[in-house]
Every structure is written in C-alpha cells, then in structure tokens.
Enzyme design. Structure first.
Site, PDB file in Angstrom:
ATOM      1  N   GLY A 196      53.012  58.477  57.296  1.00  0.00           N
ATOM      2  CA  GLY A 196      53.477  57.446  58.212  1.00  0.00           C
ATOM      3  C   GLY A 196      54.978  57.315  58.198  1.00  0.00           C
ATOM      4  O   GLY A 196      55.612  57.428  57.149  1.00  0.00           O
ATOM      5  N   SER A 197      55.563  57.078  59.377  1.00  0.00           N
ATOM      6  CA  SER A 197      56.993  56.867  59.526  1.00  0.00           C
ATOM      7  C   SER A 197      57.765  58.090  59.023  1.00  0.00           C
ATOM      8  O   SER A 197      57.592  59.183  59.559  1.00  0.00           O
ATOM      9  CB  SER A 197      57.409  55.586  58.815  1.00  0.00           C
ATOM     10  OG  SER A 197      58.721  55.228  59.157  1.00  0.00           O
ATOM     11  N   SER A 198      58.577  57.964  57.981  1.00  0.00           N
ATOM     12  CA  SER A 198      59.266  59.136  57.442  1.00  0.00           C
ATOM     13  C   SER A 198      58.257  60.198  57.011  1.00  0.00           C
ATOM     14  O   SER A 198      58.501  61.403  57.162  1.00  0.00           O
ATOM     15  CB  SER A 198      60.150  58.729  56.258  1.00  0.00           C
ATOM     16  OG  SER A 198      60.886  59.816  55.776  1.00  0.00           O
ATOM     17  N   HIS A 234      55.741  49.302  64.507  1.00  0.00           N
ATOM     18  CA  HIS A 234      56.009  50.547  63.790  1.00  0.00           C
ATOM     19  C   HIS A 234      54.913  50.907  62.795  1.00  0.00           C
ATOM     20  O   HIS A 234      54.641  52.084  62.571  1.00  0.00           O
ATOM     21  CB  HIS A 234      57.356  50.429  63.061  1.00  0.00           C
ATOM     22  CG  HIS A 234      57.774  51.691  62.382  1.00  0.00           C
ATOM     23  ND1 HIS A 234      57.885  52.900  63.049  1.00  0.00           N
ATOM     24  CD2 HIS A 234      58.103  51.950  61.090  1.00  0.00           C
ATOM     25  CE1 HIS A 234      58.270  53.830  62.200  1.00  0.00           C
ATOM     26  NE2 HIS A 234      58.405  53.279  61.001  1.00  0.00           N
TER      27      HIS A 234
END
Length: 295
Positions: A139-141, A279
C-alpha cells in the site's frame, strides 16, 4: 519521501513452525540495507506459495505485520498453510521505499527493488516456496514498489495486488536521488501515453520479452496524497505493456463492496476504483487472494 499512510520438495506432508515474525539476518546479495522478515503459519504445506507484503511510509515490517487493517498475517494463518509471507522493511529515512533512483528502477541495480528480489530468491531456496506462486502486495509506498517490482523482476512474480500507488517510474528523481519525493507525480500532473508508460516499464528490464505478472490496481477517488489521476496512469502503463485498450472489457458497480467499481481490461489487468475513499484504501484479503489464485 515524507507522508503518512496506513498505508527440492519437502519430504513431509507438512512442516510445523513456531508462529511469529522472524528476522532473516542474511538473505544474500549486496543490494540496499532493507531488512527481511518472514512469517510462517503453524503448519505449512509442501512448496507453499509466497506473498511479499510491502509496507507504507512511516511504517516497518513489524508495525505493518501488527496492523489489524493489514490482514495478511490472518490470511497466512487461515489458509491452511498454503502460503508464507515475507515482510520487507525499508532502510530509508521516513521508511518510504526507494522508487526514485536508478538503482531501484533497473533490474539488479543494487537498490531496494533488488534487495526484495534477493529476499524472494532466499525464500524459494530456504523455505522451498513454489517459484511459480510468488505474489506481491503493498500500500502507498509499498504499492509504488509493487509496480516497480513488476517492471524490474517480471519473471519472478506471478501476480500483484497493489493499493494506492503510482505507475512504475513515476517518482523518478531527475537528480538520481534515493527515496525522493516527486510533487508532479504525487499531484497527478505527471502523465504519459500508453506507449510512453510501456517504454518506461520495459526499460527497467531491457530485452525481456517473457511473461508479465497479472496486475490488480486499487485506488480511492478521494486520495489527497497520491492523486486519483495516478490510477489512470497506472492503467495506461499496464494496458500498454499487455497490449490492451484503455476501455474496460467489463465493469461491475458496487464490487467488491458498495461504491467500488471493478473493471477488467483483459485477463491480466484489473482496476478497482473506490468512490469516496481516501489514500488508505482498505486491504481486501479475499479479493487479493482470489487474484492470486489462493482463495
């Protein structure tokens, strides 16, 4: 980067291990100083599948492992020993993954992507994991790194299910810096054509013409950290790589839950867009497992 997110065969029918996240002191190679952790269920089947679970910024392998919203520990325990999980831990300040330097954006470049690939190789040898059942999620990075791994090590990965990421190469640093923030990309202002994104991905492993991992991409429409336009750029990249149209072949509203739309672009690419979600798109264990063929 600075942002916060959640986000030979075995001879016995099964092997029993003590449960717990275990650090692997030396997994081999001389790439980045990323740390490797592994979680094995109490009982493991011969030649289990391998899932690499990649954390977000301001997190770590242990904190991601202990985060109740990241369900892969529970999945490992509940799946009858079908798979084990690797939990890489970033060596960078702020614990984001390096998806900006040439070292990570090319195969065997010595960066974080290279380190994670070395972890996969170690797990296949040490735990007799099935090399044909290696999967990646994050997730995300960690979602960004999932895309980078799909581009740099496509021959090692069967499928990817990533959350709230950006296209491989989107965060590239003009100065070549490690783990650098890219405002243009994060803000959804860095756009390319299908052909351009395809070239960026393919240049990460020059000359490769083999199979590519199946890609499942999740993103929220209210993402204020990595703009929703990044979802479109990811789709452009992978439709370009697979030779698909950007027009979905099938779409299902309210799937896998209310306000989510699941769109298929071909057998190897699926996009899941979460209307009104920010996000931190929640991990959907069963949907990701099904994408991996482990449900």
């Amino acid at each position: 980067m600075h942002f916060s997110t959640l986000a030979g065969a075995l001879t016995l029918p099964c092997v029993v291990f003590a449960a717990g996240l275990e650090k692997v002191a030396n997994y081999g190679g001389s790439a980045s100083k990323a740390e490797m952790y592994v979680y094995k269920p109490a009982t493991i089947q011969p030649n289990p599948a391998l899932i690499v679970v990649i954390h977000s910024c301001q997190s770590s392998a242990s904190s991601y492992f202990n985060n109740a919203k990241i369900p892969w520990k529970q999945g490992t325990d509940a799946n009858g020993g079908k798979y084990i999980t690797i939990w890489p831990s970033s060596p960078n300040s702020g614990t984001c993954w390096d998806v900006s330097s040439k070292k990570s954006l090319v195969r065997n470049g010595g960066g974080d992507s290279n380190a994670i690939a070395n972890m996969i190789k170690y797990a296949i040898t040490e735990y007799k994991a099935d090399p044909e059942k290696v999967f990646v999620t994050g997730g995300s990075s960690g979602g960004m790194m999932s895309n980078v791994l799909a581009a740099t090590y496509p021959d090692m990965i069967k499928a990817v299910s990533l959350y709230s990421g950006v296209a491989a190469g989107c965060f590239v640093s003009a100065s070549g810096g490690v783990d650098q923030w890219n405002d243009s990309c994060s803000g959804g202002k860095l756009t390319h054509t299908q052909a351009e994104w395809k070239k960026i991905a393919e240049d990460m492993y020059p000359g490769y013409n083999g199979t590519r991992p199946k890609m499942q991409i999740w993103h929220g429409s209210a993402d204020g950290t990595l703009a929703p336009q990044n979802y479109q750029e990811e789709l452009k990249q992978w439709t370009g790589v697979f030779g698909y149209s950007m027009t979905a072949t099938a779409s299902k509203a309210n799937t896998p839950e209310s306000s989510y739309t699941t769109s298929d672009y071909g057998e190897n690419l699926q996009g899941i867009y979460a209307q009104g979600v920010g996000h931190s798109v929640p991990s959907h264990l069963k949907v990701s497992e099904a994408w991996f063929g482990l449900a």
